[in-house]
Design a protein around this motif. Structure first.
Motif, short mmCIF file in Angstrom:
data_model
loop_
_atom_site.label_atom_id
_atom_site.label_comp_id
_atom_site.label_asym_id
_atom_site.label_seq_id
_atom_site.Cartn_x
_atom_site.Cartn_y
_atom_site.Cartn_z
N LEU A 185 0.86 -1.18 0.00
CA LEU A 185 0.00 0.00 0.00
C LEU A 185 0.89 1.23 0.00
O LEU A 185 1.76 1.37 0.86
N THR A 187 2.01 5.51 -0.87
CA THR A 187 1.71 6.94 -0.96
C THR A 187 2.06 7.40 -2.37
O THR A 187 2.93 6.82 -3.02
N THR A 197 -2.13 6.43 1.56
CA THR A 197 -2.61 5.20 2.20
C THR A 197 -1.76 4.87 3.41
O THR A 197 -2.21 4.18 4.32
N ASN A 237 -6.43 7.48 7.31
CA ASN A 237 -5.63 6.94 6.21
C ASN A 237 -4.40 6.15 6.67
O ASN A 237 -3.28 6.41 6.24
N LYS A 600 -10.40 4.01 4.53
CA LYS A 600 -9.82 5.23 3.95
C LYS A 600 -10.92 5.92 3.18
O LYS A 600 -11.62 5.30 2.37
N GLU A 622 -12.46 3.01 0.76
CA GLU A 622 -12.05 1.62 0.83
C GLU A 622 -12.09 1.14 2.27
O GLU A 622 -11.94 1.93 3.21
N TYR A 650 -9.38 -6.52 1.36
CA TYR A 650 -9.80 -5.17 1.01
C TYR A 650 -11.09 -5.19 0.21
O TYR A 650 -11.31 -6.06 -0.64
N LYS A 653 -10.68 -1.32 -2.85
CA LYS A 653 -9.36 -0.75 -2.67
C LYS A 653 -9.10 0.33 -3.72
O LYS A 653 -9.34 0.14 -4.91
N GLN A 654 -8.61 1.47 -3.27
CA GLN A 654 -8.33 2.59 -4.15
C GLN A 654 -6.97 2.40 -4.82
O GLN A 654 -5.96 2.23 -4.14
#
Length: 832
Positions: A185, A187, A197, A237, A600, A622, A650, A653-654
């Motif tokens: 995950l 950023t 994230t 987040n 998030k 998410e 998840y 999930k983004q």
């Protein structure tokens, strides 16, 4: 002859007199006190290298079990009634013995200056529960990079600091802007509407976007990495985890340090700090500064472009510690940083089957671009933290303000052809307030609860233009000839996004001792968020004979106007929670099991769009269910082993989709996977080794994504998550060689292997990050008291290159290379 007195008779008479007058007990007490006069010994235990106090250090009377510990100022006091030897002791330091000779004095002052002991592992401190605790006692998968680690591994920025954390990789393909990925995950800084994230903190202050996170390390006490969702106590987040940089607090001491570095690529870095006690045990201040300069490692054939291909940063930090009473501690911090130029990492890689613009791929680290890549960034902020003792409880207040503005402009196709230009200005400004109260952690029932508020404004302006060499690419995409195309010079668009965000939360977490060994922990957090997006996009056409050529229409359309932007809302009201058990098999061995429900919030697609109605500007929140088993063991002061096994599920999930000029976020309906992490540290005589390993198996289970060129549905099910390498391994051996009683030589290496990772959801091999092993080394000479050091260091000694990131464009691919071998010399001096 003179008659002698009869002494026994006289003594008997005095005894009877005292007995009958009630003075006998007083007389005997006076004799005892005169025979054994009490002396109060006070003093401080300090670090020998810089005079900083050591909190929680021990002072023991040699040959007895009587002793005491130091307070938050490193002070102690103990009483003696005879000549003794006092032992000053602190984990990770050599014992020091001092004679204490009363000689009729009612008070003595004896200070201890302890020298670091490389034969013991220091107890790592972590604030995973928002209070400082020993790492081995906290049921969380956490890594702590200490100040010692930063020094021994020649760490000069945040990226280098995190190299030894399992299941974590870092990138930086734009100057001074870092990207972190924990357990797959990550950023990003490609879309201001997409919050990180992985939560990023500096001294309890939250940064929602990685582009505002300063990557140059200065006066750092430690860097904490908490893996897995941390939403109950850290909040927003944190589905991927938390990276928390904790700077050194001012100390009630007078000291300072100067550090100078010089290396190839004209690298120069100067860092300095000074600490002063202004009012004894009441007020102290610390000032730090850093300057970094380095030439770029990508060589451009055009001298004017090559001249600005460099890193140029300077920054300052000031802090004050005020303790008006023993129950009140107030810490104030402020910082300022400025980046000047941009160090280019890109080269043109064309396409494997053709050259869309008739330009061959760049060779190695050499390129030829049309315009220089320019970058400037200015950051500043403050944090005020108050800690107030309320009986056995502690109330903490944290108020923070942060502001960051940066501007980038460069050759978007990074080739010698004149195809496209791109620029962005982005800004973040936030104000946050947190109040929390906690009980002592060692009680049968302990708790922490609080309130959190964040008000934030984020904005971005993107400018993009197509240039004359785009024409053949545009005609190939449109599959037709563009009339009057030979007259084409430029078309483009401007996109403007402003996000107003407000978040409030209430949280509570409690821990109850079911038995002497078994403890139950549970937590709840209710979060309410309101976000509002104002968005407009305008295209600019080139007109020929009154008609637009329309090549920019391939990538953008008009959406709203500056005076009447399109507005969207994204609100969330969510309850998240966690539940865990930890069992202490022995005082040195703990196992734990925990479940965390995290989320998030929804966000916005703020990049370019071809939808005139802006229907795809909002993406969904998410949710994650994370299950974890962990084990922690520290059988001796020389050995430590921690491991964690997790499974993650998840929903929606983004994922960031970087498709050339189109950058947007989509929701993967279902994503699952598991992983394992281990960390080991061991010392044998003068040899120490730290080993960290991580394994990830994360896959999209259901990710429908439109249709292909034939109209068939596309689903990325089975693909590996982007920036989620299957394996990470770090080995850091070091050896200390005593050459005399006063001097020692340190030899250390840092070997990091990262498995293959994909830079896009389609798992394109062309722009993937290939597996690579990086070897760093350090050789230093220092006295035992650590007052100064001279070192030679090298990064990427085997000169291994790998692709950090890559993009596939219509006019050819481009890749961002990792940094090649660089070496240098370091000198530092501690002074009092």
């Amino acid at each position: 002859m003179k008659k002698q007195p009869h002494y026994p008779a006289i003594a008997g008479t005095i005894f009877l007199c005292l007995r009958h007058t009630g003075f006998l007990s007083l007389f005997l007490l006076s004799v005892t006190v005169c025979a054994q006069q009490t002396t109060l010994v006070t003093g401080r235990i300090l670090r020998a290298s810089n005079g900083e106090p050591l909190v929680g250090a021990s002072v023991i009377i040699k040959g007895s079990t009587r002793g005491t510990i130091t307070d938050q100022f490193g002070r102690y006091q103990i009483t003696i009634n005879r000549p003794v030897e006092l032992i000053g002791r602190f984990i990770g330091f050599q014992d020091m013995v001092q004679p204490a000779l009363p000689k009729g004095n009612r008070s003595l002052t004896i200070d201890f200056r302890l020298v670091s002991n490389d034969m013991q592992l220091r107890d790592a401190i972590v604030s995973a529960n928002r209070v400082d605790e020993y790492l081995q006692k906290v049921p969380v998968a956490a890594s702590v990079i200490s100040q010692r680690d930063l020094e021994r591994r020649s760490t000069y920025n945040t990226l280098e600091a995190l190299n030894n954390v399992p299941n974590l990789i870092t990138d930086s393909w734009l100057s001074s802007q870092a990207s972190f990925s924990i357990r797959g995950l990550s950023t990003v800084f490609d879309n201001v509407g997409f919050e990180s994230t992985v939560a990023l903190y500096i001294d309890d202050a939250y940064f929602s976007r990685s582009f505002a996170f300063n990557s140059t390390l200065m006066d750092i006490e430690r860097v904490e990495v908490l893996r897995g969702p941390q939403g109950t106590l850290f909040g927003k987040n944190t589905v991927g985890g938390v990276v928390h940089v904790i700077s050194e607090k001012p100390e009630f001491a007078n000291n300072g340090q100067i550090e100078l570095n010089y290396g190839n690529y004209n690298f120069f870095q100067a860092r300095a700090k000074v600490n002063r006690e202004l009012i004894r045990n009441k007020l102290a201040v610390r000032l730090t500064g850093a300057y970094t300069r380095r030439d770029g490692y990508i060589n451009d054939k055009i001298p004017t472009i090559e001249a600005v291909n460099k890193t140029d940063f300077y920054g300052f930090r000031g802090s004050a510690l005020y303790t008006p009473t023993p129950k009140t501690t107030i810490t104030l911090r402020g910082y300022y940083g400025k980046d000047g130029d941009s160090e280019n990492t890109f080269v043109y890689s064309s396409k494997p089957d053709n050259d869309p613009v008739g330009v061959a791929a760049d060779k190695g680290l050499n390129t030829s671009q049309n315009v220089p890549n320019t970058f400037t960034r200015q950051q500043y902020g403050t944090v005020a933290k108050g800690e107030f003792k309320l009986g056995r409880n502690t109330l903490t207040s944290i108020t923070a303000f942060n502001n960051s503005v940066d501007t980038y402009f460069g050759d978007n196709d990074v080739s010698s052809a004149n195809v496209s230009l791109w620029g962005r200005t982005q800004q973040l400004q936030n104000i946050s307030q947190e109040l929390r109260i906690h009980s002592p952690r060692d009680e049968k029932f302990s708790y922490i609860g609080g309130l959190y508020f964040l008000n934030e404004q984020v904005g971005a302006i993107d400018t993009f233009s197509l240039q004359k060499d785009f024409l053949p690419v545009g005609e190939a995409i449109l599959e037709k000839h563009v009339p009057n195309g030979e007259l084409f010079t430029s078309e483009g668009y401007t996109t403007n996004s402003t996000i107003q965000s407000r978040s409030m939360a209430a949280f509570v977490s409690g821990s109850y001792e079911l038995t002497k060994r078994l403890r139950l922990t549970a937590g709840l957090r209710f979060t309410t968020e309101q976000r509002r997006l104002s968005y407009w996009q305008q295209i600019s056409n080139q007109f020929v004979n009154g008609q637009p050529l329309g090549l920019i229409d391939i990538y953008a359309v008009n959406v709203g106007e500056k005076s009447t932007p399109v507005e969207r809302n994204a609100d969330n009201n969510v309850l998240t929670y966690d539940l865990g058990l930890d069992y202490r098999f022995t005082p040195f061995m703990m196992g734990y099991a925990k479940y965390v429900r995290g989320f998030k919030g929804a966000g916005f697609n703020t990049s370019v769009t071809t939808d005139p109605d802006g229907t795809g500007l909002v993406f969904k929140p998410e949710f994650v269910n994370n299950y974890e088993l962990g084990f922690k063991l520290k059988p001796s002061e020389r050995t430590r082993f921690n491991t964690a096994l997790f499974y993650t599920d998840y929903i929606n999930k983004q994922e960031l989709l970087d498709q050339g000029t189109r950058v947007r976020v989509a929701n993967a309906a279902k994503t699952q996977g598991w992983g394992i992490e281990t960390e080991f540290s061991g010392i044998l005589k003068n040899f120490r080794v730290d080993v960290a390993t991580g394994y990830l198996h994360l896959r999209y289970i259901d990710f429908p994504f439109g249709t292909d060129e034939l109209g068939s549905p596309v689903n990325y099910a089975g693909n590996q998550l982007l920036k989620a390498p299957n394996i990470t391994v770090s080995v850091a051996p070091e050896y200390t060689i005593p050459i005399t009683d006063q001097f020692r030589v340190f030899v250390g290496m840092n070997i990091n292997h990262t498995g293959k990772a994909f830079n896009d959801i389609s798992n394109s091999a062309l722009v993937a990050r290939q597996a690579a092993t990086i070897v760093n080394g350090r050789l230093s000479l220092a006295p035992r008291n650590g007052k100064w050091s001279v070192a030679l260091w090298g990064k990427n000694l085997t000169n291994t290159l790998f692709i950090q990131h890559g993009w596939e464009y219509d006019w050819g691919n481009q890749i961002a290379w990792s940094r090649p071998r660089y070496m240098g010399v370091e000198v530092y001096l501690n002074f009092l």
